[in-house]
Scaffold this motif. Structure first.
Motif, PDB file in Angstrom:
ATOM      1  N   GLU A 175      35.848  28.517  32.987  1.00 27.78           N
ATOM      2  CA  GLU A 175      36.005  29.605  33.967  1.00 27.78           C
ATOM      3  C   GLU A 175      34.635  30.088  34.449  1.00 27.78           C
ATOM      4  N   GLU A 176      34.623  30.667  35.639  1.00 27.99           N
ATOM      5  CA  GLU A 176      33.374  31.280  36.119  1.00 27.99           C
ATOM      6  C   GLU A 176      33.066  32.489  35.226  1.00 27.99           C
ATOM      7  N   ILE A 177      31.846  32.569  34.694  1.00 29.59           N
ATOM      8  CA  ILE A 177      31.532  33.633  33.730  1.00 29.59           C
ATOM      9  C   ILE A 177      31.406  34.986  34.439  1.00 29.59           C
TER      10      ILE A 177
ATOM     11  N   PRO B  68      37.151  47.276  51.965  1.00 32.58           N
ATOM     12  CA  PRO B  68      36.244  47.160  50.807  1.00 32.58           C
ATOM     13  C   PRO B  68      37.048  46.983  49.517  1.00 32.58           C
ATOM     14  N   SER B  69      36.364  46.532  48.474  1.00 29.89           N
ATOM     15  CA  SER B  69      37.068  46.330  47.197  1.00 29.89           C
ATOM     16  C   SER B  69      37.325  47.658  46.501  1.00 29.89           C
ATOM     17  N   GLU B  70      38.521  47.776  45.976  1.00 27.20           N
ATOM     18  CA  GLU B  70      38.904  48.984  45.247  1.00 27.20           C
ATOM     19  C   GLU B  70      38.191  49.099  43.893  1.00 27.20           C
ATOM     20  N   LEU B  71      37.663  47.987  43.382  1.00 26.43           N
ATOM     21  CA  LEU B  71      37.007  48.037  42.070  1.00 26.43           C
ATOM     22  C   LEU B  71      35.671  48.775  42.140  1.00 26.43           C
TER      23      LEU B  71
ATOM     24  N   ILE C 287      37.566  41.207  54.238  1.00 21.97           N
ATOM     25  CA  ILE C 287      38.013  41.661  52.907  1.00 21.97           C
ATOM     26  C   ILE C 287      36.848  41.457  51.936  1.00 21.97           C
ATOM     27  N   GLY C 288      36.321  42.558  51.411  1.00 27.58           N
ATOM     28  CA  GLY C 288      35.115  42.482  50.582  1.00 27.58           C
ATOM     29  C   GLY C 288      35.410  42.445  49.092  1.00 27.58           C
ATOM     30  N   ALA C 289      34.417  42.023  48.326  1.00 23.21           N
ATOM     31  CA  ALA C 289      34.518  42.028  46.857  1.00 23.21           C
ATOM     32  C   ALA C 289      33.621  43.138  46.302  1.00 23.21           C
ATOM     33  N   TRP C 290      33.779  43.419  45.011  1.00 22.40           N
ATOM     34  CA  TRP C 290      33.140  44.595  44.408  1.00 22.40           C
ATOM     35  C   TRP C 290      31.698  44.374  43.962  1.00 22.40           C
ATOM     36  N   ASN C 291      31.262  43.133  43.814  1.00 24.00           N
ATOM     37  CA  ASN C 291      29.987  42.933  43.105  1.00 24.00           C
ATOM     38  C   ASN C 291      28.767  43.272  43.963  1.00 24.00           C
TER      39      ASN C 291
ATOM     40  N   GLU D 244      34.797  33.023  51.079  1.00 22.17           N
ATOM     41  CA  GLU D 244      33.551  33.056  50.302  1.00 22.17           C
ATOM     42  C   GLU D 244      33.951  33.230  48.847  1.00 22.17           C
ATOM     43  N   LEU D 245      34.080  32.121  48.153  1.00 17.85           N
ATOM     44  CA  LEU D 245      34.607  32.157  46.786  1.00 17.85           C
ATOM     45  C   LEU D 245      33.465  31.980  45.780  1.00 17.85           C
ATOM     46  N   GLY D 246      33.814  31.633  44.564  1.00 17.51           N
ATOM     47  CA  GLY D 246      32.773  31.515  43.529  1.00 17.51           C
ATOM     48  C   GLY D 246      32.863  30.183  42.823  1.00 17.51           C
TER      49      GLY D 246
HETATM   50  P1  NAD Z   1      37.939  41.757  43.927  1.00 19.03           P
HETATM   51  O1  NAD Z   1      38.756  42.083  42.707  1.00 19.03           O
HETATM   52  O2  NAD Z   1      37.117  42.838  44.537  1.00 19.03           O
HETATM   53  O3  NAD Z   1      38.924  41.133  45.004  1.00 19.03           O
HETATM   54  C1  NAD Z   1      38.469  40.799  46.284  1.00 19.03           C
HETATM   55  C2  NAD Z   1      39.359  41.428  47.328  1.00 19.03           C
HETATM   56  O4  NAD Z   1      40.672  40.884  47.226  1.00 19.03           O
HETATM   57  C3  NAD Z   1      39.495  42.934  47.177  1.00 19.03           C
HETATM   58  O5  NAD Z   1      39.282  43.550  48.423  1.00 19.03           O
HETATM   59  C4  NAD Z   1      40.906  43.114  46.662  1.00 19.03           C
HETATM   60  O6  NAD Z   1      41.512  44.320  47.100  1.00 19.03           O
HETATM   61  C5  NAD Z   1      41.635  41.918  47.245  1.00 19.03           C
HETATM   62  N1  NAD Z   1      42.780  41.521  46.416  1.00 19.03           N
HETATM   63  C6  NAD Z   1      42.840  41.472  45.068  1.00 19.03           C
HETATM   64  N2  NAD Z   1      44.048  41.008  44.659  1.00 19.03           N
HETATM   65  C7  NAD Z   1      44.762  40.758  45.782  1.00 19.03           C
HETATM   66  C8  NAD Z   1      46.080  40.254  46.035  1.00 19.03           C
HETATM   67  N3  NAD Z   1      46.901  39.920  45.040  1.00 19.03           N
HETATM   68  N4  NAD Z   1      46.470  40.116  47.320  1.00 19.03           N
HETATM   69  C9  NAD Z   1      45.634  40.441  48.327  1.00 19.03           C
HETATM   70  N5  NAD Z   1      44.385  40.927  48.142  1.00 19.03           N
HETATM   71  C10 NAD Z   1      43.949  41.088  46.900  1.00 19.03           C
HETATM   72  O7  NAD Z   1      36.949  40.602  43.649  1.00 19.03           O
HETATM   73  P2  NAD Z   1      37.070  39.391  42.650  1.00 19.03           P
HETATM   74  O8  NAD Z   1      38.173  38.488  43.067  1.00 19.03           O
HETATM   75  O9  NAD Z   1      36.950  39.855  41.242  1.00 19.03           O
HETATM   76  O10 NAD Z   1      35.657  38.738  43.058  1.00 19.03           O
HETATM   77  C11 NAD Z   1      34.946  37.967  42.190  1.00 19.03           C
HETATM   78  C12 NAD Z   1      34.882  36.567  42.739  1.00 19.03           C
HETATM   79  O11 NAD Z   1      34.311  36.607  44.036  1.00 19.03           O
HETATM   80  C13 NAD Z   1      33.996  35.656  41.925  1.00 19.03           C
HETATM   81  O12 NAD Z   1      34.619  34.411  41.841  1.00 19.03           O
HETATM   82  C14 NAD Z   1      32.736  35.557  42.763  1.00 19.03           C
HETATM   83  O13 NAD Z   1      32.021  34.373  42.552  1.00 19.03           O
HETATM   84  C15 NAD Z   1      33.302  35.641  44.141  1.00 19.03           C
HETATM   85  N6  NAD Z   1      32.300  36.101  45.091  1.00 19.03           N
HETATM   86  C16 NAD Z   1      31.921  35.247  46.061  1.00 19.03           C
HETATM   87  C17 NAD Z   1      30.928  35.622  46.950  1.00 19.03           C
HETATM   88  C18 NAD Z   1      30.473  34.697  48.033  1.00 19.03           C
HETATM   89  O14 NAD Z   1      29.784  35.162  48.932  1.00 19.03           O
HETATM   90  N7  NAD Z   1      30.814  33.427  48.000  1.00 19.03           N
HETATM   91  C19 NAD Z   1      30.360  36.897  46.855  1.00 19.03           C
HETATM   92  C20 NAD Z   1      30.815  37.748  45.855  1.00 19.03           C
HETATM   93  C21 NAD Z   1      31.780  37.350  44.987  1.00 19.03           C
END
Ligand code: NAD
Length: 470
Positions: free
Chosen positions: A347-349, A153-156, A125-129, A224-226
């Motif tokens: 909060e994380e900026i 992949p992330s929908e964003l 499950i990927g994130a958008w950044n 993999e969180l933040g």
């Molecule tokens: P995001 O909005 O893209 O969400 C991540 C994924 O979770 C998406 O695929 C999305 O569809 C899914 N999702 C969202 N809401 C959901 C729900 N209620 N139930 C199930 N799945 C759901 O990304 P985000 O959360 O905005 O990502 C930002 C965070 O990710 C920041 O905290 C950043 O630090 C962290 N991040 C960590 C890494 C790492 O490698 N550690 C890399 C990039 C980003």
């Protein structure tokens, strides 16, 4: 590069399409096809080919989603995927080999070894950044370890999601990999199914949802969180290089990097010099008006822009501060000494705003960090090796870089992952291979020399001898 709209030939699946997709990849895994080294090498090469051949389309999607320039996209994502592939191709044979370990006397004669075996089906499950890197880099590790995968992949980052859904079936084995596009509903559906491992990149709140869903099946997770990654700047540092590296790592991708320095800790007496040096580098890199710079990115959505801008309320903005909703632009911004209980420090900026927090003496940075959640990354700029050791010994963080930003991410020999609230598990290189493998313990004994010591009936003599052996 000017962004041209992508053709709309990938459709979001209906929820009912998801189960058959998962079943197909699971059936493929059961066939044993993914286990051979030849298959793994071929798929890894195809990922490389895909990234190289399709780089222009990828650049366009990155530009559309994040306003990124090509060089930044290449450095941060395409180049990262290519080097992960090359590293895996170089070492795969060795990683797959049984790893001999010694056998204690009590189990002699025997041979003991660890046999890495694929786990099965991996949900990514990927994130958008970093929308390409965060699905392909785990995929490289999953393939290297001989698994099949379902990719979400992330929908964003909608354009990149669409492109990933188009390209994966063109280049990779269709029976072994499936892409599921979509948002909460689709991810929720995916999480109702049993996988053998889930790797999730994103925020903490959803991380808990993923972990809860995985617990239903006792599925292991990599999260993999933040979080808030601190950056300590000691006055002994090389000011010019420090400022350049902070600006590079903070304002790349307009601050939307999980491992970007979230805030700076600096001695009061040194703070004015540091702020001046950072301001100068911002202007040098992005010109006096970053809105006109081709090299400065945009915020992914209006919602995230509003969130970041709201952090500036009642703060002492010492640089930047402008924004433009229509262009999803926020100027590189520096805030001085926000209250420790303000939202910007809670909060994380995850955006282009850098708080500078002054402390009385540099040692005070250590309790400041330890009073907060364990960060994903920690940065220290200093020429003082005693202080460096003190920071390493007294703080915890997923990853540390001394005298630079997130350069550790460029080394596949280092684990990439958090600790505590910033994540669990890690990947990249062999660590990624191991993360998506079961390290199966194997012992092979021979039939000769069958010592009866361990068998009943137990006697005092046997017991004493056994205690000496173990
Ligand atoms: P995001 O909005 O893209 O969400 C991540 C994924 O979770 C998406 O695929 C999305 O569809 C899914 N999702 C969202 N809401 C959901 C729900 N209620 N139930 C199930 N799945 C759901 O990304 P985000 O959360 O905005 O990502 C930002 C965070 O990710 C920041 O905290 C950043 O630090 C962290 N991040 C960590 C890494 C790492 O490698 N550690 C890399 C990039 C980003």
């Amino acid at each position: 590069m000017q962004a041209a709209p992508l053709s709309n030939d990938s459709q979001l699946p209906s929820i009912s399409d998801i189960a058959p997709k998962i079943q197909l990849v699971k059936n493929t895994f059961a066939s044993g096809k993914t286990k051979t080294i030849d298959w793994r090498i071929e798929q890894l090469k195809q990922i490389r080919k895909m990234v190289v051949e399709q780089q222009d389309k990828i650049f366009v999607a990155m530009q559309q989603d994040l306003g990124r320039c090509d060089m930044e996209s290449w450095t941060a994502e395409l180049g990262g995927v290519i080097s992960e592939v090359d590293h895996s191709l170089k070492h795969l044979k060795k990683w797959m080999k049984p790893r001999k370990v010694s056998t204690p006397i009590v189990a002699q004669p025997a041979k003991s070894y660890i046999l890495p075996e694929p786990l099965g089906s991996i949900l990514i499950i990927g994130a958008w950044n970093y929308p390409l890197l965060l699905v392909l880099s785990p995929l490289v590790a999953a393939i290297s370890a001989g698994n099949c995968a379902v990719i979400k992949p992330s929908e964003l980052s909608a354009n990149m999601s669409k492109l990933v859904a188009q390209l994966i079936p063109q280049y990779l084995d269709n029976e072994t990999f499936a892409v599921v596009e979509g948002a909460v509903a689709e991810t929720t559906e995916l999480l109702k199914h049993q996988f053998d491992h889930i790797i999730y990149t994103g925020g903490e709140v959803v991380g808990k949802i993923v972990m809860r869903a995985a617990a239903e099946f006792l599925t292991p997770v990599t999260l993999e969180l933040g979080g808030k990654s601190p950056c300590i700047v000691d006055s002994s540092t090389d000011l010019d290089v420090t400022a350049a590296r902070i600006v590079w790592s903070k304002w790349m991708n307009a601050g939307q990097t999980c491992v970007a320095p979230d805030y700076v800790l600096v001695e009061e007496a040194f703070s004015a010099k540091l702020i001046e040096a950072i301001k100068n580098k911002i202007t040098e890199f992005y010109s006096a008006d970053a809105a006109t710079s081709q090299d400065y990115g945009r915020i992914v959505s209006e919602r995230h822009l509003a969130r970041i801008v709201s952090y500036l309320d009642s703060q002492d903005v010492v640089h930047g501060g402008k924004h433009d909703v229509a262009n999803k632009y926020i100027e590189p911004t520096i805030v001085l000494n926000p209250a420790h209980d303000s939202r910007i420090m809670q909060e994380e900026i995850f955006g282009p705003v850098l708080p500078i927090v002054t402390i009385k003496n540099i040692e005070a940075a250590i309790p400041f960090i330890n009073e907060r959640a364990k960060p994903l990354a920690l940065y220290l700029f200093s020429k003082n090796s005693d202080f460096e050791q003190q920071v390493l010994d007294s703080t915890s963080a997923g990853m540390v870089c001394i005298n630079d930003g997130f350069m550790f991410a460029a080394n596949p020999n280092l684990p990439f992952g958090g600790v505590g609230n910033s994540g669990t598990g890690a990947y990249h290189g062999k660590i990624g291979f191991d993360n998506f493998s079961h390290l199966k313990a194997v012992m092979k004994r021979s039939f000769w020399f069958d010592v009866p010591l361990r068998y009943p009936p137990f006697t005092d003599k046997k017991f004493k001898l056994l205690k000496k052996l173990i």
